[in-house]
Design a protein around this motif. Structure first.
Motif, PDB file in Angstrom:
ATOM      1  N   ARG A   1       8.026   6.740  -6.255  1.00  0.00           N
ATOM      2  CA  ARG A   1       8.482   7.579  -7.363  1.00  0.00           C
ATOM      3  C   ARG A   1       9.194   6.697  -8.397  1.00  0.00           C
ATOM      4  NH1 ARG A   1       7.121  13.128  -7.166  1.00  0.00           N
ATOM      5  NH2 ARG A   1       6.957  13.747  -4.993  1.00  0.00           N
ATOM      6  N   PRO A   2       9.241   7.144  -9.646  1.00  0.00           N
ATOM      7  CA  PRO A   2       9.957   6.375 -10.671  1.00  0.00           C
ATOM      8  C   PRO A   2      11.438   6.221 -10.319  1.00  0.00           C
ATOM      9  CG  PRO A   2       8.562   8.046 -11.698  1.00  0.00           C
ATOM     10  CD  PRO A   2       8.560   8.321 -10.214  1.00  0.00           C
ATOM     11  N   ALA A   3      11.988   5.050 -10.563  1.00  0.00           N
ATOM     12  CA  ALA A   3      13.383   4.763 -10.237  1.00  0.00           C
ATOM     13  C   ALA A   3      14.355   5.595 -11.067  1.00  0.00           C
ATOM     14  CB  ALA A   3      13.672   3.272 -10.431  1.00  0.00           C
TER      15      ALA A   3
ATOM     16  N   ARG B   1       0.881  16.014  -5.129  1.00  0.00           N
ATOM     17  CA  ARG B   1       1.736  15.629  -4.006  1.00  0.00           C
ATOM     18  C   ARG B   1       1.016  14.574  -3.175  1.00  0.00           C
ATOM     19  NH1 ARG B   1       3.835  19.572   0.847  1.00  0.00           N
ATOM     20  NH2 ARG B   1       4.899  17.969   2.048  1.00  0.00           N
ATOM     21  N   ARG B   2       1.787  13.581  -2.719  1.00  0.00           N
ATOM     22  CA  ARG B   2       1.243  12.506  -1.877  1.00  0.00           C
ATOM     23  C   ARG B   2       2.174  12.304  -0.688  1.00  0.00           C
ATOM     24  NH1 ARG B   2       0.429   7.866  -6.542  1.00  0.00           N
ATOM     25  NH2 ARG B   2      -0.414   9.250  -8.152  1.00  0.00           N
TER      26      ARG B   2
ATOM     27  N   SER C   1      12.524  10.487 -12.908  1.00  0.00           N
ATOM     28  CA  SER C   1      11.588  11.354 -13.627  1.00  0.00           C
ATOM     29  C   SER C   1      10.502  11.839 -12.674  1.00  0.00           C
ATOM     30  CB  SER C   1      10.990  10.628 -14.837  1.00  0.00           C
ATOM     31  OG  SER C   1      10.306   9.460 -14.436  1.00  0.00           O
ATOM     32  N   PRO C   2       9.877  12.971 -13.001  1.00  0.00           N
ATOM     33  CA  PRO C   2       8.879  13.535 -12.076  1.00  0.00           C
ATOM     34  C   PRO C   2       7.608  12.700 -12.013  1.00  0.00           C
ATOM     35  CG  PRO C   2       8.985  14.812 -14.101  1.00  0.00           C
ATOM     36  CD  PRO C   2      10.075  13.787 -14.179  1.00  0.00           C
ATOM     37  N   GLY C   3       6.829  12.954 -10.985  1.00  0.00           N
ATOM     38  CA  GLY C   3       5.549  12.270 -10.828  1.00  0.00           C
ATOM     39  C   GLY C   3       5.659  11.050  -9.934  1.00  0.00           C
ATOM     40  N   TYR C   4       4.642  10.224 -10.029  1.00  0.00           N
ATOM     41  CA  TYR C   4       4.548   9.026  -9.198  1.00  0.00           C
ATOM     42  C   TYR C   4       4.541   7.789 -10.077  1.00  0.00           C
ATOM     43  CZ  TYR C   4       3.778  12.127  -5.331  1.00  0.00           C
ATOM     44  OH  TYR C   4       3.959  13.100  -4.384  1.00  0.00           O
TER      45      TYR C   4
ATOM     46  N   GLY D   1       0.809  -1.219   0.000  1.00  0.00           N
ATOM     47  CA  GLY D   1       0.000   0.000   0.000  1.00  0.00           C
ATOM     48  C   GLY D   1       0.841   1.266   0.000  1.00  0.00           C
ATOM     49  N   ARG D   2       1.999   1.223   0.627  1.00  0.00           N
ATOM     50  CA  ARG D   2       2.883   2.382   0.693  1.00  0.00           C
ATOM     51  C   ARG D   2       3.380   2.780  -0.693  1.00  0.00           C
ATOM     52  NH1 ARG D   2       6.032   0.266   3.784  1.00  0.00           N
ATOM     53  NH2 ARG D   2       4.943   0.655   5.721  1.00  0.00           N
ATOM     54  N   LYS D   3       3.260   1.881  -1.658  1.00  0.00           N
ATOM     55  CA  LYS D   3       3.681   2.191  -3.024  1.00  0.00           C
ATOM     56  C   LYS D   3       2.825   3.285  -3.653  1.00  0.00           C
ATOM     57  CE  LYS D   3       5.907  -2.179  -3.902  1.00  0.00           C
ATOM     58  NZ  LYS D   3       6.127  -3.259  -4.853  1.00  0.00           N
TER      59      LYS D   3
END
Length: 154
Positions: A102-104, A123-124, A107-110, A96-98
């Motif tokens: 963030r991308p390995a 934002r999370r 790069s920006p985003g989730y 669930g914490r995933k």
């Protein structure tokens, strides 16, 4: 205005996808026949939903939503006298914490999209909130509180 029910539906779907287990909102999830599913599963509790950005020209196009996700372990199906355990509860919480992964490649985003029609989650946050144990029920839980920062019109 950002509708809370759409945010809840998006987070519920993402948690179900990440854990591979059912998610119930404020109640035990139900199967296709309307019967409660046995653990493991996740209980999702909507907490605060703030739509006022405290400006004079606020058009309610932003929001901050908080949720509590309770990851519930349980007895193993078909194994008499088995009990839910910490290992299972932590495994579910790790999955669930995933939500905040963030991308390995930097790069920006989730890494995992949170799908909310017409809304971007920019934002999370995830805050470990402990857990509980119910030895009599053979259940142990792990708890994470999520905070989502949202903007409309994306």
């Amino acid at each position: 205005m950002i509708e809370r029910r759409l945010v809840t539906a998006g987070l519920k779907a993402l948690l179900a996808d990440l854990t591979g287990r059912p998610v119930g909102v404020r109640t035990v999830p139900l199967d296709a026949a309307g019967k409660p599913v046995p653990p493991p599963y996740t209980l999702l509790y909507p907490l605060d939903h703030i739509v006022d950005d405290a400006t004079l020209a606020d058009r309610h196009t932003t929001a901050m939503s908080e949720y509590q996700a309770t990851f519930v372990s349980g007895p193993l199906p078909g194994i008499p006298d088995s009990r839910g355990g910490d290992e299972q509860a932590q495994w579910l919480a790790d999955r669930g914490r995933k939500v905040i992964a963030r991308p390995a490649d930097g790069s920006p985003g989730y890494l995992h999209p949170l799908t909310i029609p017409g809304v971007n989650c920019w934002r999370r946050e995830a805050i470990e909130a402990g857990g509980t144990s119910e030895a009599n029920d053979a259940i142990i839980t792990s708890v994470i509180r999520f905070r989502l920062y949202l903007e409309q019109g994306v």
